[in-house]
Motif scaffolding. Structure first.
Motif, PDB file in Angstrom:
ATOM      1  N   ASN A  58      18.621 -28.560  -1.901  1.00 35.63           N
ATOM      2  CA  ASN A  58      17.371 -29.078  -2.438  1.00 35.63           C
ATOM      3  C   ASN A  58      17.488 -30.595  -2.517  1.00 35.63           C
ATOM      4  O   ASN A  58      18.569 -31.118  -2.830  1.00 35.63           O
ATOM      5  CB  ASN A  58      17.101 -28.543  -3.837  1.00 35.63           C
ATOM      6  CG  ASN A  58      16.821 -27.060  -3.883  1.00 35.63           C
ATOM      7  OD1 ASN A  58      16.452 -26.451  -2.873  1.00 35.63           O
ATOM      8  ND2 ASN A  58      16.970 -26.463  -5.055  1.00 35.63           N
ATOM      9  N   ILE A  60      15.587 -34.007  -4.252  1.00 35.55           N
ATOM     10  CA  ILE A  60      14.597 -34.429  -5.241  1.00 35.55           C
ATOM     11  C   ILE A  60      14.549 -35.952  -5.286  1.00 35.55           C
ATOM     12  O   ILE A  60      15.568 -36.615  -5.510  1.00 35.55           O
ATOM     13  CB  ILE A  60      14.938 -33.896  -6.651  1.00 35.55           C
ATOM     14  CG1 ILE A  60      15.204 -32.393  -6.610  1.00 35.55           C
ATOM     15  CG2 ILE A  60      13.827 -34.226  -7.635  1.00 35.55           C
ATOM     16  CD1 ILE A  60      15.828 -31.853  -7.880  1.00 35.55           C
ATOM     17  N   GLU A  74       6.514 -29.828  -5.810  1.00 36.04           N
ATOM     18  CA  GLU A  74       7.538 -28.991  -5.172  1.00 36.04           C
ATOM     19  C   GLU A  74       6.981 -28.364  -3.901  1.00 36.04           C
ATOM     20  O   GLU A  74       5.845 -27.861  -3.893  1.00 36.04           O
ATOM     21  CB  GLU A  74       7.995 -27.903  -6.152  1.00 36.04           C
ATOM     22  CG  GLU A  74       9.225 -27.128  -5.694  1.00 36.04           C
ATOM     23  CD  GLU A  74       8.901 -25.778  -5.082  1.00 36.04           C
ATOM     24  OE1 GLU A  74       7.794 -25.618  -4.524  1.00 36.04           O
ATOM     25  OE2 GLU A  74       9.763 -24.880  -5.148  1.00 36.04           O
ATOM     26  N   ALA A 135      10.384 -32.405  -5.214  1.00 36.96           N
ATOM     27  CA  ALA A 135      11.513 -31.542  -4.861  1.00 36.96           C
ATOM     28  C   ALA A 135      11.191 -30.781  -3.586  1.00 36.96           C
ATOM     29  O   ALA A 135      10.240 -29.999  -3.541  1.00 36.96           O
ATOM     30  CB  ALA A 135      11.801 -30.562  -5.999  1.00 36.96           C
ATOM     31  N   VAL A 147      14.112 -22.672  -5.384  1.00 39.17           N
ATOM     32  CA  VAL A 147      13.409 -22.896  -6.649  1.00 39.17           C
ATOM     33  C   VAL A 147      14.143 -22.242  -7.805  1.00 39.17           C
ATOM     34  O   VAL A 147      14.108 -22.740  -8.942  1.00 39.17           O
ATOM     35  CB  VAL A 147      11.957 -22.404  -6.561  1.00 39.17           C
ATOM     36  CG1 VAL A 147      11.874 -20.887  -6.535  1.00 39.17           C
ATOM     37  CG2 VAL A 147      11.129 -22.962  -7.713  1.00 39.17           C
TER      38      VAL A 147
END
Length: 389
Positions: A58, A60, A74, A135, A147
């Motif tokens: 991920n 961010i 997201e 994200a 997630v």
């Protein structure tokens, strides 16, 4: 918004294969994650890379705001498989105002809109009302690992988000409620025998037919009364069936897969337990056994109040750039439910039509992607303003 820049970024993303490893030929999201990280670095934003699995991160990026709230944007980086496509899945061909390719609609259009929205705010030195965190996550198309890992950091207190916008193709309508999913198998075991003397066996397929008949009747009689105002009633689909070993043998085994879509207010544990109990009470012939297996896939339904500040702000933004937008519900699942479970109200929103997702010639309208970026900027600039009064 600069539609040329939208086209450029979305084309970049589509040209990078990111088929989920759970599908045939899956490449993973690694190269898209690198692209997103470098995009953030060029804007001099702080970057947080969260390794979820080997070569699956991920990413961010954070744009500092002027207030105390934290708004999460997201979007997932993975796509479904490309088999059966009638176009080059990674050519990112553009014609007549549309961009084509795997993931163009689901959901690289949303990711592109978010990236260009951040870039626009940075280049024009716009300071949003809330801190904006974008994200880009892995694995939405199979088991939600991306997630889920992000939500676990929220649950532990490592990260804080006051609300979230989850990118999916919604035709710019804010989705404030959607269904959950419960998938499990029922297995019937009988007794094999020669098909010329079926009375000497116990036919698992015939007994499964009784189970199926009861499930359909149960759904017809009980589901409509449980309807939700935005998502409608729960649904039940018997999606797979396997049974028997030969045309001349009484089937000694039969298995079905069941897909149930739950509504806000229902917990999948309760739905499964109730069905299991009632299926096991069904009368069966001698020699027949029924087993209701634990679910192999679950996800929660979710809803956000129509009076939540983000609902008001996002709806006002959407109608500023695309009149006629409404807060609606959806029958499918998304990453939003995992965020709402850790007390982050999450609204699903983005350009594109869900009917174009996963299709043989997947596409999205570029003008709608540009509108989505403008809507995101409007929302970032105004969500949390009430705290400044």
């Amino acid at each position: 918004m600069d539609e040329n820049r939208i086209t450029e970024v979305l084309s970049d993303l589509v040209r990078i294969p990111s088929v989920n490893p759970g599908f045939p030929g899956g490449t993973g999201e690694g190269r898209v994650a690198v692209y997103v990280r470098q995009f953030f670095e060029r804007l001099a934003l702080s970057v947080d890379v969260q390794t979820v699995e080997a070569c699956r991160d991920n990413v961010i990026g954070t744009l500092q705001g002027r207030g105390g709230r934290h708004l999460l944007w997201e979007a997932h980086m993975d796509t479904v498989q490309t088999s059966g496509m009638t176009i080059d899945p990674f050519a990112a061909g553009a014609r007549e105002g549309k961009l084509y390719g795997r993931g163009a609609c689901d959901t690289k259009a949303s990711l592109a809109a978010m990236l260009v929205a951040l870039e626009t705010m940075v280049r024009h030195k716009l300071i949003p009302a809330a801190h904006v965190h974008l994200a880009a996550v892995i694995d939405e198309e199979t088991t939600y690992k991306g997630v889920s890992a992000l939500a676990e950091r929220v649950r532990s207190g490592e990260l804080r988000y006051d609300a979230a916008i989850v990118g999916e193709p919604t035709r710019l309508h804010p989705i404030i409620a959607h269904k959950g999913v419960l998938r499990f198998r029922v297995e019937v075991t009988g007794v094999a025998a020669h098909s010329s003397t079926p009375e000497q066996g116990a036919n698992a397929i015939e007994s499964m037919a009784e189970v199926i008949a009861w499930l359909r009747q149960h759904a017809r009689e009980s589901f409509p009364s449980r309807s939700h105002a935005l998502t409608g009633p729960p649904s039940l689909c018997i999606s797979m069936i396997e049974g028997g070993v030969a045309p001349n043998t009484v089937a000694d085994r039969c298995t079905i897969s069941i897909d149930i879509r739950t509504i806000p207010g229902q917990e999948w544990e309760d739905v499964w337990s109730e069905l299991r109990e009632r299926i096991l009470l069904l009368p069966m012939p001698a020699g027949v056994k029924v087993e209701v297996h634990r679910p192999f896939l679950t996800d929660y339904a979710m809803e956000v109040s129509p009076d939540h500040p983000l609902t008001h702000t996002l709806l006002a933004a959407a109608n500023t750039y695309s009149a006629g937008r409404e807060a609606i519900g959806a029958p499918y699942c998304s990453d939003a439910s995992k965020l709402t479970r850790v007390s982050v109200p999450a609204i699903v929103f983005g350009p594109g039509n869900i009917s174009e997702a996963h299709t043989a010639d997947e596409w999205v309208e570029l003008a709608e992607v540009a509108k989505a970026a403008a809507i995101l900027i409007y929302t970032a600039m105004h969500y949390g303003e009430e705290d400044e009064d």
